[in-house]
Design an enzyme around this catalytic site. Structure first.
Site, mmCIF file in Angstrom:
data_model
loop_
_atom_site.group_PDB
_atom_site.id
_atom_site.type_symbol
_atom_site.label_atom_id
_atom_site.label_comp_id
_atom_site.label_asym_id
_atom_site.label_seq_id
_atom_site.Cartn_x
_atom_site.Cartn_y
_atom_site.Cartn_z
ATOM 1 N N PRO A 2 0.841 -1.206 0.000
ATOM 2 C CA PRO A 2 0.000 0.000 0.000
ATOM 3 C C PRO A 2 0.874 1.252 0.000
ATOM 4 C CG PRO A 2 -0.649 -1.533 1.746
ATOM 5 C CD PRO A 2 0.652 -2.017 1.194
ATOM 6 N N GLU A 3 0.610 2.148 -0.915
ATOM 7 C CA GLU A 3 1.340 3.408 -0.947
ATOM 8 C C GLU A 3 0.405 4.518 -0.470
ATOM 9 O OE1 GLU A 3 4.472 4.161 -3.440
ATOM 10 O OE2 GLU A 3 4.313 2.330 -4.619
#
Ligand code: ZN
Length: 289
Positions: A2-3
């Protein structure tokens, strides 16, 4: 992994369920995450009132009013599932490690197969106040500006670049420079700005820096609007997958034709990360090598 856009999408997805929530319980089935979940955490938060959720870099902050902050990081593979009294599938899934329960009947389950995520506690009596400063937790204090805030702008970025001989992509991904610009977004922004990822930062002109800042902001904003990038380990809380992956121009396209000029996309390793670029659209000129 996840960014920033995925974490922001998660924040906005969880927010309505947490709105004015009062914590009924916190059940930890597996405390061994990247760092151990604090042992007495339930006692710290039980009965506490949740203030609006915040995000700093890739940390999700749940302020418990006048008590402190739950600091959640999704690591490589963390995600949430929201259960309401109407949810039919209430059974614990294999990798669901934590449940945060609210008196409304909402339960927020944290699932993390690889367990690189973290749930920490930072006591802070100012938590939940409208004008409270960012919590002074060691993980948060050394962070650079938020990329979408007005605190990150071309002038500052240009001055940082002037001081560094690092490859621009490496600098752009350093949290001290600006937070939350992960590999996908750095790669895409450099392509959009037509800057080679290996170009030494101090060789960039002011206008190139300004263009790069503009594209980082634009790409992150688009990705948030489209619900993140939908890589294999990420699903937003409602289970929707993001659509940003369909708009990637160079990331993950090594060997395929550039959409603009049909030159095959190449890649280099920079700071152990694969960096895709178009050699035609993003030339590394002789003066920069
Ligand atoms: Zn090209």
């Amino acid at each position: 992994m996840p960014e920033l856009p995925e974490v922001e999408t998660t924040r906005t997805g969880l927010a309505p369920y947490c709105h004015q929530g009062i914590i009924s319980h916190l059940q930890v089935r597996q405390p061994r995450l990247r760092w151990p979940v604090p042992e007495n955490l339930e006692a710290q938060v039980q009965g506490g009132h949740l203030a609006p959720l915040l995000r700093r870099a890739k940390y999700l902050l749940l302020p418990v009013t006048a008590r402190g902050y739950l600091i959640w990081h999704l690591g490589m593979s963390g995600k949430f599932r929201v259960l309401t009294p109407e949810t039919t599938d209430q059974a614990w899934r294999k990798h669901e490690h934590i449940e945060l329960g609210l008196t409304s009947g909402v339960r927020i389950r944290y699932e993390d197969p690889r367990r690189f995520g973290a749930l920490l506690w930072h006591p802070d009596l100012q938590a939940g106040q409208a004008q409270a400063p960012w919590p002074q937790h060691p993980l948060l204090t050394a962070l650079g500006p938020e990329p979408l805030s007005t605190n990150w702008h071309a002038e500052d970025f240009y001055h940082q670049c002037r001081k560094s001989r690092k490859a621009i992509k490496v600098l752009l991904m350093e949290p001290k420079c600006v937070v939350g610009v992960g590999n996908i977004y750095a790669t895409e922004a450099l392509f959009a700005a037509k800057i080679h990822p290996q170009c030494p930062a101090n060789r960039l002109s002011f206008s190139e820096c300004a263009l790069l800042v503009t594209h980082v902001k634009k790409i992150l904003t688009q990705a948030i609007a489209q619900g993140g990038t939908s890589l294999k380990d990420f699903a937003s809380v409602q289970g929707d997958l993001g659509y940003f992956a369909q708009s990637l121009q160079v990331y993950g396209r090594t060997g395929q034709a550039c959409y603009l000029c049909e030159t095959p996309i190449q890649s280099v390793q920079l700071a152990q990360r694969t960096s895709a670029f178009c050699p035609q659209c993003q030339p590394l000129s002789a003066k920069e090598a």
